[in-house]
Every structure is written in structure tokens, then in C-alpha cells.
Design an enzyme around this catalytic site. Structure first.
Site, PDB file in Angstrom:
ATOM      1  N   GLY A  44       0.765  -1.251   0.000  1.00 52.26           N
ATOM      2  CA  GLY A  44       0.000   0.000   0.000  1.00 52.26           C
ATOM      3  C   GLY A  44       0.790   1.292   0.000  1.00 52.26           C
ATOM      4  O   GLY A  44       0.328   2.304  -0.514  1.00 52.26           O
ATOM      5  N   ASP A 107      -5.366   2.348  10.404  1.00 52.60           N
ATOM      6  CA  ASP A 107      -6.792   2.054  10.507  1.00 52.60           C
ATOM      7  C   ASP A 107      -7.061   1.499  11.912  1.00 52.60           C
ATOM      8  O   ASP A 107      -7.102   2.266  12.874  1.00 52.60           O
ATOM      9  CB  ASP A 107      -7.129   1.075   9.377  1.00 52.60           C
ATOM     10  N   LYS A 135      -7.335   6.931  10.041  1.00 55.87           N
ATOM     11  CA  LYS A 135      -8.771   6.781  10.342  1.00 55.87           C
ATOM     12  C   LYS A 135      -8.911   6.545  11.841  1.00 55.87           C
ATOM     13  O   LYS A 135      -9.097   5.415  12.279  1.00 55.87           O
ATOM     14  CB  LYS A 135      -9.328   5.545   9.608  1.00 55.87           C
ATOM     15  N   ARG A 169      -4.820   0.696  -7.207  1.00 51.11           N
ATOM     16  CA  ARG A 169      -3.584   1.242  -6.625  1.00 51.11           C
ATOM     17  C   ARG A 169      -2.981   2.335  -7.510  1.00 51.11           C
ATOM     18  O   ARG A 169      -2.288   3.226  -7.040  1.00 51.11           O
ATOM     19  CB  ARG A 169      -2.533   0.140  -6.456  1.00 51.11           C
TER      20      ARG A 169
HETATM   21  P1  IMP Z   1      -4.815  -1.812  10.292  1.00 51.91           P
HETATM   22  O1  IMP Z   1      -3.994  -2.963  10.791  1.00 51.91           O
HETATM   23  O2  IMP Z   1      -6.292  -2.043  10.483  1.00 51.91           O
HETATM   24  O3  IMP Z   1      -4.398  -0.474  10.847  1.00 51.91           O
HETATM   25  O4  IMP Z   1      -4.683  -1.830   8.750  1.00 51.91           O
HETATM   26  C1  IMP Z   1      -3.727  -1.185   8.093  1.00 51.91           C
HETATM   27  C2  IMP Z   1      -3.692  -1.653   6.665  1.00 51.91           C
HETATM   28  O5  IMP Z   1      -5.001  -1.965   6.181  1.00 51.91           O
HETATM   29  C3  IMP Z   1      -3.199  -0.546   5.791  1.00 51.91           C
HETATM   30  O6  IMP Z   1      -1.821  -0.610   5.652  1.00 51.91           O
HETATM   31  C4  IMP Z   1      -3.912  -0.798   4.495  1.00 51.91           C
HETATM   32  O7  IMP Z   1      -3.158  -1.664   3.691  1.00 51.91           O
HETATM   33  C5  IMP Z   1      -5.187  -1.495   4.884  1.00 51.91           C
HETATM   34  N1  IMP Z   1      -6.320  -0.534   4.881  1.00 51.91           N
HETATM   35  C6  IMP Z   1      -6.949  -0.026   5.941  1.00 51.91           C
HETATM   36  N2  IMP Z   1      -7.932   0.817   5.570  1.00 51.91           N
HETATM   37  C7  IMP Z   1      -7.902   0.837   4.221  1.00 51.91           C
HETATM   38  C8  IMP Z   1      -8.656   1.566   3.228  1.00 51.91           C
HETATM   39  O8  IMP Z   1      -9.559   2.371   3.494  1.00 51.91           O
HETATM   40  N3  IMP Z   1      -8.311   1.317   1.935  1.00 51.91           N
HETATM   41  C9  IMP Z   1      -7.320   0.451   1.576  1.00 51.91           C
HETATM   42  N4  IMP Z   1      -6.597  -0.221   2.460  1.00 51.91           N
HETATM   43  C10 IMP Z   1      -6.876  -0.026   3.776  1.00 51.91           C
HETATM   44 MG    MG Z   2      -1.035  -1.887   4.035  1.00 54.66          MG
END
Ligand code: IMP
Ligand code: MG
Length: 181
Positions: A44, A107, A135, A169
Site C-alpha cells: 500500500g 486504521d 482513520k 492502486r
Molecule cells: P490496520 O492494521 O487495520 O491499521 O490496517 C492497516 C492496513 O489496512 C493498511 O496498511 C492498508 O493496507 C489497509 N487498509 C486499511 N484501511 C484501508 C482503506 O480504506 N483502503 C485500503 N486499504 C486499507
Molecule cells: Mg497496508
């Protein structure tokens, strides 16, 4: 059905401006610290990392090394799980280095929390977190980034490196995925 919304949430121009500001901020803070070792999370953050590091170089900040980590907690779904796997680790020793972790979006915080724990155990001289998007409303782990491009509401976003089931992407802007009946 999920579709890409017609209008960008964050335009290409807005991203460019903000990435420049972030690089300025980082360059000022690291001026008396030293060279940075950048660790980017694939896939990402690949676009953001490329732009940010080139901008850092324009600001005169030395990037001594760039390495990549692949962490995985997602399938095709839009929710991360607490079960974070390191699929590809960094190739070199980070001890004594000033590490800057770069990711696309913070996130739930599950991924970054796990990574922070792992990297701190290897005794870097310092460890900071830089994300393009945040977020905060979805956080499950107590973790904040040191550098944040944009705080956004609870939307699923794509583009500028971020995907929805591996799509979008390549978009030059941040777009929204909407659910249509
Ligand atoms: P976390 O472990 O929930 O904080 O997730 C982080 C990862 O989830 C990020 O590095 C993204 O790859 C993916 N991710 C979280 N939210 C989104 C989104 O809205 N769009 C795309 N990928 C997301
Ligand atoms: Mg990611």
C-alpha cells in the site's frame, strides 16, 4: 456491489502539497538527528514512499537505506484482523538506526502495533511512524503516528497505492469505494 465514487476524496494536487509539507516537517526534525532508515510497508505505501523520499531528498535529508516489510492481516475483505503476520521482513540490521516506518493508512492500528513491537525489540536509535492517511475512529490498538498526511472519516479509500481487493492502486488521487444496491 462496490464501485469507485466519481469524485476524488483527496485530489492529486492536495496530496502533492501535503507530501511536500510532511517532508519539510520530517527534514526539520531529523536535521540534528542524522540519516534516516526508511522502512515501507508493501504494498500500500509504495507510491507515497516514493514521493515522500524524493521530496525528503530535495529538502536535503539523507536517507541512508530503504527497506520493505510485507505484513498481512487482510484477505479480500475490508477489515483487518488482529492476527498480523510478517510475510517479508527487513533484510538488514536496524539497531542504532533512526528508523522511519512508512505506511499508507493507520486504521485499526493492529498492523502498526505489531510492527512497532517487533522493530523496537531490535533496538533502533529511534523509531517514528509516518502515514499518509489516518482513520482514528476505527482504532483498536493504542497507537498514533508521528507524521500524518490527512485524517479521514470511516470510509474505505483507494488509489495512490491503496487497493480494494488489489484494484485501484494506480489512481493518482485518493478515491472512495461506495456500496451500490
Ligand atoms: P490496520 O492494521 O487495520 O491499521 O490496517 C492497516 C492496513 O489496512 C493498511 O496498511 C492498508 O493496507 C489497509 N487498509 C486499511 N484501511 C484501508 C482503506 O480504506 N483502503 C485500503 N486499504 C486499507
Ligand atoms: Mg497496508
Amino acid at each position: 456491489m462496490f464501485t469507485l465514487a466519481p469524485n476524488p476524496l483527496i485530489t492529486e494536487k492536495e496530496i502533492k502539497k501535503r507530501v511536500t509539507q510532511m517532508a519539510e516537517e520530517i527534514a526539520v526534525e531529523y536535521e540534528n538527528v542524522g540519516p534516516v532508515m526508511a522502512i515501507a510497508l508493501l504494498r500500500g505505501s509504495y507510491v507515497f514512499t516514493a514521493d515522500l523520499l524524493r521530496e525528503l531528498s530535495r529538502q536535503g535529508q539523507t536517507v541512508q537505506e530503504i527497506d520493505f516489510i510485507i505484513a498481512s492481516s487482510y484477505g479480500a475483505a475490508t477489515e483487518s484482523s488482529g492476527n498480523v503476520q510478517i510475510v517479508r521482513d527487513v533484510g538488514s540490521d536496524i539497531s542504532g538506526k533512526h528508523v522511519l516506518i512508512i505506511d499508507d493508512i493507520l486504521d485499526s492500528g493492529n498492523t502498526m502495533h505489531r510492527l512497532q513491537e517487533l522493530l523496537l525489540s531490535r533496538k533502533p536509535a529511534s523509531l517514528k511512524i509516518c502515514v499518509l492517511l489516518d482513520k482514528p475512529s476505527r482504532r483498536e490498538k493504542k497507537i498514533e503516528a508521528d507524521y500524518i498526511g490527512f485524517k479521514i472519516d470511516d470510509h474505505f479509500v483507494v488509489g495512490y497505492g491503496l487497493d480494494f481487493d488489489q484494484r485501484f492502486r494506480e489512481l493518482p488521487y485518493i478515491g472512495l469505494i461506495e456500496e451500490r444496491a
